[in-house]
Design a protein around this motif. Structure first.
Motif, mmCIF file in Angstrom:
data_model
loop_
_atom_site.group_PDB
_atom_site.id
_atom_site.type_symbol
_atom_site.label_atom_id
_atom_site.label_comp_id
_atom_site.label_asym_id
_atom_site.label_seq_id
_atom_site.Cartn_x
_atom_site.Cartn_y
_atom_site.Cartn_z
ATOM 1 N N LEU A 31 28.548 26.915 46.248
ATOM 2 C CA LEU A 31 28.115 28.087 47.032
ATOM 3 C C LEU A 31 26.646 28.178 46.956
ATOM 4 O O LEU A 31 25.772 28.405 48.015
ATOM 5 C CB LEU A 31 28.829 29.386 46.584
ATOM 6 N N SER A 32 25.968 28.040 45.917
ATOM 7 C CA SER A 32 24.369 28.129 45.814
ATOM 8 C C SER A 32 23.858 27.082 46.599
ATOM 9 O O SER A 32 22.761 27.384 47.075
ATOM 10 C CB SER A 32 24.012 28.066 44.305
ATOM 11 N N LYS A 33 24.296 25.767 46.400
ATOM 12 C CA LYS A 33 23.773 24.540 47.292
ATOM 13 C C LYS A 33 23.901 25.042 48.755
ATOM 14 O O LYS A 33 23.024 25.158 49.541
ATOM 15 C CB LYS A 33 24.500 23.409 46.996
ATOM 16 N N TYR A 34 25.007 25.512 49.245
ATOM 17 C CA TYR A 34 25.200 25.919 50.770
ATOM 18 C C TYR A 34 24.243 27.125 51.160
ATOM 19 O O TYR A 34 23.548 27.200 52.089
ATOM 20 C CB TYR A 34 26.663 26.336 50.764
ATOM 21 N N ALA A 35 23.881 28.034 49.964
ATOM 22 C CA ALA A 35 23.243 29.149 50.718
ATOM 23 C C ALA A 35 21.780 28.714 50.740
ATOM 24 O O ALA A 35 21.103 29.237 51.368
ATOM 25 C CB ALA A 35 23.345 30.402 49.411
ATOM 26 N N GLN A 73 22.646 28.692 26.858
ATOM 27 C CA GLN A 73 23.562 27.842 27.605
ATOM 28 C C GLN A 73 24.190 28.255 29.027
ATOM 29 O O GLN A 73 23.720 27.427 29.762
ATOM 30 C CB GLN A 73 24.841 27.423 26.942
ATOM 31 N N GLU A 74 24.224 29.552 29.147
ATOM 32 C CA GLU A 74 24.615 29.911 30.468
ATOM 33 C C GLU A 74 23.390 30.009 31.410
ATOM 34 O O GLU A 74 23.589 29.349 32.662
ATOM 35 C CB GLU A 74 25.399 31.392 30.388
ATOM 36 N N MET A 75 22.488 30.286 30.914
ATOM 37 C CA MET A 75 21.159 30.254 31.840
ATOM 38 C C MET A 75 20.596 29.091 32.198
ATOM 39 O O MET A 75 20.189 28.713 33.142
ATOM 40 C CB MET A 75 19.952 31.096 31.203
ATOM 41 N N ALA A 76 20.740 28.038 31.364
ATOM 42 C CA ALA A 76 20.321 26.542 31.400
ATOM 43 C C ALA A 76 21.319 25.941 32.746
ATOM 44 O O ALA A 76 20.898 25.075 33.637
ATOM 45 C CB ALA A 76 20.873 25.811 30.182
ATOM 46 N N GLN A 114 20.015 27.733 36.015
ATOM 47 C CA GLN A 114 18.878 27.099 36.410
ATOM 48 C C GLN A 114 19.139 25.544 37.303
ATOM 49 O O GLN A 114 18.734 25.630 38.246
ATOM 50 C CB GLN A 114 17.969 26.893 35.475
ATOM 51 N N LYS A 115 20.085 25.048 36.757
ATOM 52 C CA LYS A 115 20.832 23.790 37.322
ATOM 53 C C LYS A 115 21.373 24.027 38.612
ATOM 54 O O LYS A 115 21.056 23.308 39.481
ATOM 55 C CB LYS A 115 21.677 22.874 36.189
ATOM 56 N N ALA A 116 21.828 25.134 38.820
ATOM 57 C CA ALA A 116 22.972 25.449 40.002
ATOM 58 C C ALA A 116 21.902 26.082 40.806
ATOM 59 O O ALA A 116 22.302 26.580 42.029
ATOM 60 C CB ALA A 116 23.933 26.258 39.491
ATOM 61 N N GLY A 117 20.714 26.343 40.549
ATOM 62 C CA GLY A 117 19.767 27.283 41.652
ATOM 63 C C GLY A 117 20.037 28.748 41.445
ATOM 64 O O GLY A 117 19.646 29.297 42.449
#
Length: 637
Positions: free
Chosen positions: A347-351, A387-390, A393-396
């Motif tokens: 969804l992040s990539k689509y957005a 870990q969650e924030m890494a 960041q990768k997911a945008g």
């Protein structure tokens, strides 16, 4: 012999009243030490705005509230600074003040603390610097005697403190009760005092706002309690907050500073609405690692609730945000189970392909309440949090909204600060919800966006009463809550009913123009608006047009007129463009003659009023007579 005779005289002189004035000479703070007890008084001209009130601390290394001597008063030091703050109500801030330090010693002659007093043309602020005692280099501050004694006849505009471990899933306190309006002094809220900021009307002499600033992991947050006749005193968190974990007494190194107590004073509400004292007295705690962008955000939960947290509806809202030209979408609770991490990344990539970034909701909870919404157990420990924030960041992912904290203990404040500091490492902006009041955080933490710390829009969906008094509440938030920091309210609904079909649920009583006006009046750099996809067809075109283009960052704010609980008129500027917004909570329409000197003669003005839009040309007198309907608004730009 001469020295022995002179020294007591020096102590007598030092213990006499010491007055410090503002640069313009109108505001004055008077520090005294009578019978071993330090006090202060605040005057505006010839009027006492804070009557003689106690000072001092009780600590684990000594009682520094009695048996004291004022042994030294420094020379007055002029302080000034100009700084930028792009996320708040004024982008370029300049201030000048006079500062003076008063040194107090205990009965043994050992230095106990310095009182640093800052006085500018609208504010008095002070803090304590506590000194080592013998071999003790740390201390618990068990109690602060700092109090605020108000003149007889003062009335109050206060928000009662919530009972710890009550409310939804034991998540209180979270600054979400109803304000009292123009109430008499004497009550203590619901028995636990009142939250900051606190507003007082000193008859026809003026207004006083009390708050605090410069608190992160270094101290606890405080509140005020009504302790004696006309007197409100600083109170620390209750032991039962945060599930009983942690101390209610803050710990400090010695020598060590306490937070600044701030008092903003004016003949009108203008100095209070426009004050910058909460940022003037703090410094950035770290540099921004990324360039954080602000903007408008879509948000499905407020209209469609938990059921909307599925991939298809969130994708619909991405498309809606893109059509509105908005920068963000907030994906609320349960996304971890209802959508999943892999599909959120999808969804992040689509957005991103549509120019929309995602904010994700998180449950702060680790072990202090019963809130069940996920994701939970991710934010309270550094290892899991990073870990969650890494992954984010990768997911945008661009930001997070962290909910259900419910305490002002120092341990909680440290968690807020740790979340912010870690998030900065990964380029994540942070909104806090169900939370404390920020205390200078816009300047201290560059990736901080806002706190809720108010009875916000979710309650409009939960109950009709909040809709019935929506306009009344709206008249106080920009003056008081927004005076000390950004407010995550989540409003400006254009649905008539709080439901997906716009045909059931609670009923909005305010007008569409009111909704547009609060988009300007309620200030935060990332606005989670309650506008919904169906509004593209069922709301007026002029309302959608405005919401597509409304700014969320401002360069200047100007209080025009108003009275909390009745009506409010304010203006905000972004670049060279002014927006004037007004709302009316009174039962009858309100007719006002506005002087619009911020708009040049001949400028075409967009005027939204009476649920309609018209364009008029600014006249030579730069005036306009308007009537604002009950539960309605006015917007001019």
């Amino acid at each position: 012999m001469k020295l022995k005779r002179i020294f007591p005289m020096m102590l007598m002189l030092a213990s006499a009243a010491q007055a410090q004035t503002s640069p313009d000479g109108q505001l004055k703070a008077i520090v005294e030490c009578e019978n071993g007890k330090p006090t202060y008084t605040v005057m505006l001209g010839e009027d006492a705005m804070i009557c003689k009130s106690p000072l001092g601390l009780v600590t684990s290394v000594g009682n520094f509230s009695e048996d004291l001597k004022l042994v030294e008063t420094s020379a007055v030091k002029e302080v000034s600074e100009t700084y930028t703050l792009k996320s708040s109500k004024q982008s370029i801030i300049s201030y000048k003040a006079n500062e003076q330090t008063y040194s107090f010693a205990n009965k043994d002659g050992q230095k106990a603390f310095d009182l640093v007093m800052h006085v500018d043309n609208s504010n008095v602020a002070f803090k304590y610097i506590v000194y080592p005692q013998k071999d003790r280099l740390s201390a618990l501050v068990e109690k602060e005697q700092t109090s605020f004694t108000m003149p007889e006849g003062t009335t109050t505009f206060l928000c009662p403190q919530m009972t710890p471990q009550t409310g939804f899933a034991r998540t209180a306190p979270s600054y979400e009760t109803y304000y009292e309006y123009d109430a008499k002094m004497g009550s203590n809220g619901h028995g636990r005092g009142f939250t900051f900021p606190a507003l007082f009307r000193v008859g026809d002499k003026g207004w006083v706002m009390i708050s605090e600033t410069n608190i992160g992991g270094n101290y606890c947050g405080s509140r005020i309690e009504y302790t004696s006749e006309n007197t409100y005193s600083i109170a620390y968190p209750e032991e039962s907050e945060f599930g009983g974990v942690g101390s209610s007494a803050p710990g400090i190194m010695l020598p060590g500073d306490t937070p600044w107590r701030t008092i903003t004073i004016g003949r009108t509400l203008k100095p209070i609405a426009e004050t910058t004292i909460q940022w003037d007295l703090v410094k950035p705690q770290y540099e921004a690692k990324y360039d954080y962008k602000y903007g408008r955000s879509a948000w499905s939960w407020i209209i469609r609730m938990d059921a909307s947290c599925n991939y298809d509806e969130q994708k619909e809202y991405v498309d809606f945000a893109a059509e509105m030209g908005w920068e963000y979408l907030l994906v609320d609770a349960w996304w971890d189970t209802n959508i999943g991490y892999d599909r959120i990344a999808e969804l992040s990539k689509y957005a991103a392909g549509k120019g929309v970034g995602l904010f994700l909701w998180y449950n702060s909870n680790g072990y202090w309440n019963d809130a069940m919404q996920g994701p939970k157990g991710k934010m309270h420990r550094m290892i899991t949090r990073r870990q969650e924030m890494a992954w984010m960041q990768k997911a945008g992912i661009k930001g997070i909204k962290v909910d259900f904290v419910g305490s002002d203990k120092q341990q909680t404040m440290q968690m807020y600060e740790d979340i912010l500091a870690d998030a900065n490492e990964y380029g994540i902006m942070v909104i806090f919800h169900g939370c404390t009041l920020q205390r200078g955080w816009e300047r201290m933490y560059p990736n901080f966006v806002s706190c809720e710390a108010v009875r916000a829009s979710e309650n409009l969906a939960f109950g009709q009463y909040d809709n019935d008094i929506e306009a009344k509440c709206g008249t106080i938030h920009p003056i008081l809550r927004n005076a000390v920091g950004n407010m995550d309210f989540g409003g400006s609904a254009l649905n008539k009913r709080y439901s997906k079909g716009n045909d059931r649920g609670t009923t909005r009583k305010t007008s569409d123009v009111y909704a547009l006006a609060t988009a300007v009046l309620f200030q935060t750099p990332v606005q989670n608006f309650a506008v919904a996809p169906n509004n593209l067809t069922d709301a007026p075109d002029w309302a959608i047009e405005f919401m597509k283009n409304v700014p969320t960052t401002w360069d200047e704010v100007r209080f025009i007129d108003g009275f909390p609980g009745k009506y409010l008129i304010m203006a905000r500027r972004t670049g060279d463009k002014w927006y004037l917004a007004a709302i009316n909570a009174e039962e009858m329409p309100k007719t006002i003659n506005l002087h619009l000197d911020m708009f040049p003669v001949g400028q075409e003005l967009n005027v939204y009023n009476m649920n309609a839009k018209k364009v008029v040309k600014q006249n030579k007198k730069q005036t306009m007579k308007v009537t604002i309907p009950s539960n309605g608004g006015l917007l001019i730009y």
